[in-house]
Design a protein around this motif. Structure first.
Motif, PDB file in Angstrom:
ATOM      1  N   ALA A   3      41.593  29.255  39.650  1.00 14.07           N
ATOM      2  CA  ALA A   3      42.822  28.918  39.423  1.00 14.07           C
ATOM      3  C   ALA A   3      43.455  28.073  40.656  1.00 14.07           C
ATOM      4  CB  ALA A   3      43.872  30.096  38.990  1.00 14.07           C
ATOM      5  N   ASP A   4      44.585  27.392  40.360  1.00  9.70           N
ATOM      6  CA  ASP A   4      45.382  26.865  41.288  1.00  9.70           C
ATOM      7  C   ASP A   4      44.685  25.942  42.237  1.00  9.70           C
ATOM      8  OD1 ASP A   4      46.959  27.098  44.345  1.00  9.70           O
ATOM      9  OD2 ASP A   4      48.190  27.853  42.764  1.00  9.70           O
ATOM     10  N   ILE A   5      44.668  26.078  43.613  1.00  9.92           N
ATOM     11  CA  ILE A   5      44.043  25.139  44.587  1.00  9.92           C
ATOM     12  C   ILE A   5      42.728  25.154  44.483  1.00  9.92           C
ATOM     13  CG2 ILE A   5      43.846  26.316  46.557  1.00  9.92           C
ATOM     14  CD1 ILE A   5      44.664  22.503  46.163  1.00  9.92           C
ATOM     15  N   PRO A  50      44.836  28.544  29.031  1.00 11.58           N
ATOM     16  CA  PRO A  50      43.676  27.950  28.502  1.00 11.58           C
ATOM     17  C   PRO A  50      42.739  27.633  29.688  1.00 11.58           C
ATOM     18  CG  PRO A  50      45.317  26.511  28.916  1.00 11.58           C
ATOM     19  CD  PRO A  50      46.020  27.680  29.175  1.00 11.58           C
ATOM     20  N   ILE A  51      41.337  27.627  29.163  1.00 12.13           N
ATOM     21  CA  ILE A  51      40.326  27.517  30.386  1.00 12.13           C
ATOM     22  C   ILE A  51      39.170  26.531  30.009  1.00 12.13           C
ATOM     23  CG2 ILE A  51      40.781  30.035  30.880  1.00 12.13           C
ATOM     24  CD1 ILE A  51      38.051  30.752  29.718  1.00 12.13           C
ATOM     25  N   THR A 100      45.915  24.089  35.624  1.00  8.01           N
ATOM     26  CA  THR A 100      45.931  23.962  37.094  1.00  8.01           C
ATOM     27  C   THR A 100      46.811  23.228  37.869  1.00  8.01           C
ATOM     28  OG1 THR A 100      43.361  24.148  36.763  1.00  8.01           O
ATOM     29  CG2 THR A 100      44.197  23.146  38.940  1.00  8.01           C
ATOM     30  N   LEU A 101      47.281  21.984  37.171  1.00  5.32           N
ATOM     31  CA  LEU A 101      48.275  21.003  37.547  1.00  5.32           C
ATOM     32  C   LEU A 101      49.659  21.694  37.837  1.00  5.32           C
ATOM     33  CD1 LEU A 101      46.972  17.628  36.143  1.00  5.32           C
ATOM     34  CD2 LEU A 101      46.869  18.398  38.483  1.00  5.32           C
ATOM     35  N   VAL A 102      49.861  22.526  36.728  1.00  2.00           N
ATOM     36  CA  VAL A 102      51.179  23.250  36.467  1.00  2.00           C
ATOM     37  C   VAL A 102      51.432  24.066  37.771  1.00  2.00           C
ATOM     38  CG1 VAL A 102      52.584  24.576  35.352  1.00  2.00           C
ATOM     39  CG2 VAL A 102      51.851  22.625  34.048  1.00  2.00           C
ATOM     40  N   ASP A 103      50.335  24.915  37.701  1.00  3.79           N
ATOM     41  CA  ASP A 103      50.279  26.097  39.028  1.00  3.79           C
ATOM     42  C   ASP A 103      50.624  25.344  40.285  1.00  3.79           C
ATOM     43  OD1 ASP A 103      50.147  27.999  37.195  1.00  3.79           O
ATOM     44  OD2 ASP A 103      47.806  28.320  37.361  1.00  3.79           O
ATOM     45  N   CYS A 104      49.693  24.319  40.583  1.00  8.47           N
ATOM     46  CA  CYS A 104      49.821  23.716  41.966  1.00  8.47           C
ATOM     47  C   CYS A 104      51.211  22.806  42.010  1.00  8.47           C
ATOM     48  CB  CYS A 104      48.696  22.540  41.933  1.00  8.47           C
ATOM     49  SG  CYS A 104      46.882  23.463  42.158  1.00  8.47           S
ATOM     50  N   GLY A 105      51.546  22.166  40.808  1.00 10.69           N
ATOM     51  CA  GLY A 105      53.081  21.701  40.931  1.00 10.69           C
ATOM     52  C   GLY A 105      54.260  22.551  41.492  1.00 10.69           C
ATOM     53  N   LEU A 106      54.052  23.808  40.732  1.00  8.34           N
ATOM     54  CA  LEU A 106      54.939  24.795  41.301  1.00  8.34           C
ATOM     55  C   LEU A 106      54.722  25.654  42.599  1.00  8.34           C
ATOM     56  CD1 LEU A 106      55.157  26.913  37.733  1.00  8.34           C
ATOM     57  CD2 LEU A 106      56.918  25.084  38.705  1.00  8.34           C
ATOM     58  N   HIS A 107      53.535  25.336  43.275  1.00  5.98           N
ATOM     59  CA  HIS A 107      53.118  25.977  44.319  1.00  5.98           C
ATOM     60  C   HIS A 107      53.248  25.297  45.697  1.00  5.98           C
ATOM     61  CE1 HIS A 107      49.977  28.824  46.440  1.00  5.98           C
ATOM     62  NE2 HIS A 107      51.134  29.062  46.819  1.00  5.98           N
ATOM     63  N   TYR A 108      53.119  24.111  45.419  1.00  9.07           N
ATOM     64  CA  TYR A 108      53.010  23.021  46.878  1.00  9.07           C
ATOM     65  C   TYR A 108      53.860  22.081  46.615  1.00  9.07           C
ATOM     66  CZ  TYR A 108      48.419  25.383  46.691  1.00  9.07           C
ATOM     67  OH  TYR A 108      47.456  26.489  46.732  1.00  9.07           O
ATOM     68  N   ILE A 131      50.239  18.599  29.776  1.00  7.44           N
ATOM     69  CA  ILE A 131      50.806  19.430  30.964  1.00  7.44           C
ATOM     70  C   ILE A 131      52.381  19.998  30.485  1.00  7.44           C
ATOM     71  CG2 ILE A 131      51.668  18.748  33.239  1.00  7.44           C
ATOM     72  CD1 ILE A 131      49.827  16.742  33.714  1.00  7.44           C
ATOM     73  N   LEU A 132      52.913  18.989  29.850  1.00  6.90           N
ATOM     74  CA  LEU A 132      54.252  19.649  29.055  1.00  6.90           C
ATOM     75  C   LEU A 132      54.002  20.878  28.193  1.00  6.90           C
ATOM     76  CD1 LEU A 132      55.890  16.110  28.290  1.00  6.90           C
ATOM     77  CD2 LEU A 132      56.481  17.842  29.936  1.00  6.90           C
ATOM     78  N   GLU A 133      53.074  20.768  27.308  1.00 10.20           N
ATOM     79  CA  GLU A 133      52.587  21.963  26.588  1.00 10.20           C
ATOM     80  C   GLU A 133      52.626  23.317  27.320  1.00 10.20           C
ATOM     81  OE1 GLU A 133      49.357  21.046  24.140  1.00 10.20           O
ATOM     82  OE2 GLU A 133      50.241  19.792  23.052  1.00 10.20           O
ATOM     83  N   ILE A 134      51.971  23.147  28.604  1.00 14.71           N
ATOM     84  CA  ILE A 134      51.696  24.264  29.410  1.00 14.71           C
ATOM     85  C   ILE A 134      53.211  24.765  30.026  1.00 14.71           C
ATOM     86  CG2 ILE A 134      50.867  25.248  31.609  1.00 14.71           C
ATOM     87  CD1 ILE A 134      48.630  24.825  29.479  1.00 14.71           C
ATOM     88  N   CYS A 135      54.087  23.772  30.363  1.00 12.79           N
ATOM     89  CA  CYS A 135      55.420  24.063  30.834  1.00 12.79           C
ATOM     90  C   CYS A 135      56.250  24.916  29.673  1.00 12.79           C
ATOM     91  CB  CYS A 135      56.070  22.798  31.169  1.00 12.79           C
ATOM     92  SG  CYS A 135      55.419  22.218  32.766  1.00 12.79           S
TER      93      CYS A 135
END
Length: 292
Positions: A3-5, A50-51, A100-108, A131-135
């Motif tokens: 996950a994440d980076i 989702p994977i 992955t993009l959501v996690d990174c967008g919140l982390h970095y 991406i919006l659906e994940i948010c």
């Protein structure tokens, strides 16, 4: 499941590799909380994320990579995305590109993450809607991700341009137009494409060119020209741009963007419009929300 980076690296998204300076490997966990569990391994809490699987395989003598969404069980060879003669080299489970993009967008930071969003959209492995659906499923403020979605632009051709673009925005300047084409009859090509341009309300045309060091030393980019010839060609290009109506040309390199102050100074000296507190680019509202 990465996950994440760590997932971003497996997807081969573009970003600055200093995000790996902590040498942390991120894995998704469906329970508990986000915490370091052992050494350099850190857990990212994600309930039923989702994977997908990233599969490397060999086919017709070539090594290829394919993204297989929603494949949590069963052999990858049964997936219709793989040719019949595929020989699986390895298969890695990761959170989906959107998650992955959501996690990174919140982390970095914004300037470090926007290249990931640009490259993912440019390659077509994710959509803004996904991406919006994940948010919508997250129980936390996704404001940083919303900001990234608002500004992300797949017209940025590489991570360096994305970093420069994001820094310009983060420093409060007006959003430039990307990959603008000028008609330049005097140039051999007849047209010239620039990285960033601003057309101001007072009729000025400001161009910013992002210079990577490769353009001076990488044979594939210099066409075996020497540095002196590359610089000479740049000056001719600037002359053609001015003949096409460009009033100001700014050149910056990666180090100047990373330090911020040299970039900001050049933009201010060129009088690039600011997005904040600039009457042409900003309108004020009263308490009732009426625009003035």
């Amino acid at each position: 499941m990465f996950a994440d980076i760590s997932a971003a690296a497996i997807f081969n998204l573009e970003y600055h590799w200093n995000l790996h300076q902590r040498q942390t490997i991120f894995i998704a966990a469906s329970n508990g909380n986000s915490a370091r569990v052992h050494g350099n391994v850190q857990r990212v809490f994600a309930k039923n994320p989702p994977i997908c699987s990233v599969v490397r395989y060999q086919s017709s003598g070539r090594l290829r990579t394919v993204l297989l969404p929603n494949t949590t069980t069963g052999p990858a060879t049964t997936a219709p995305s793989l040719p019949a003669n595929a020989v699986i080299i390895d298969r890695v489970s990761v959170t989906s590109p959107a998650r992955t993009l959501v996690d990174c967008g919140l982390h970095y930071p914004f300037t470090q993450t926007i290249a990931m969003f640009d490259s993912a959209l440019r390659r077509g492995i994710v959509t803004r809607e996904q991406i919006l659906e994940i948010c919508d499923t997250m129980q936390r403020d996704c404001g940083p991700v919303q900001r990234l979605l608002y500004y992300t632009n797949p017209l940025n051709e590489n991570g360096g341009e994305s970093f420069c673009y994001g820094t310009i925005i983060d420093e409060g300047f007006a959003v430039p137009e990307l990959q603008h084409v000028f008609i330049a009859p005097q140039s051999p090509q007849g047209t010239l494409r620039v990285d960033f341009v601003w057309h101001t309300h007072d009729g000025r045309v400001i161009v910013l060119e992002f210079d990577g060091t490769d353009k001076y030393v990488n044979p594939s980019m210099t066409n075996k020209r020497g540095i002196r010839q590359v610089v000479h060609d740049e000056r001719r290009r600037e002359d053609f741009l001015k003949q096409a109506g460009v009033t100001t040309i700014i050149r910056v390199n990666y180090a100047e963007v990373e330090q911020r102050t040299p970039l900001t100074r050049k933009l201010l000296e060129a009088n690039v419009p600011m997005a904040r507190a600039h009457p042409f680019y900003e309108r004020y509202t009263d308490v009732a929300g009426r625009v003035w």
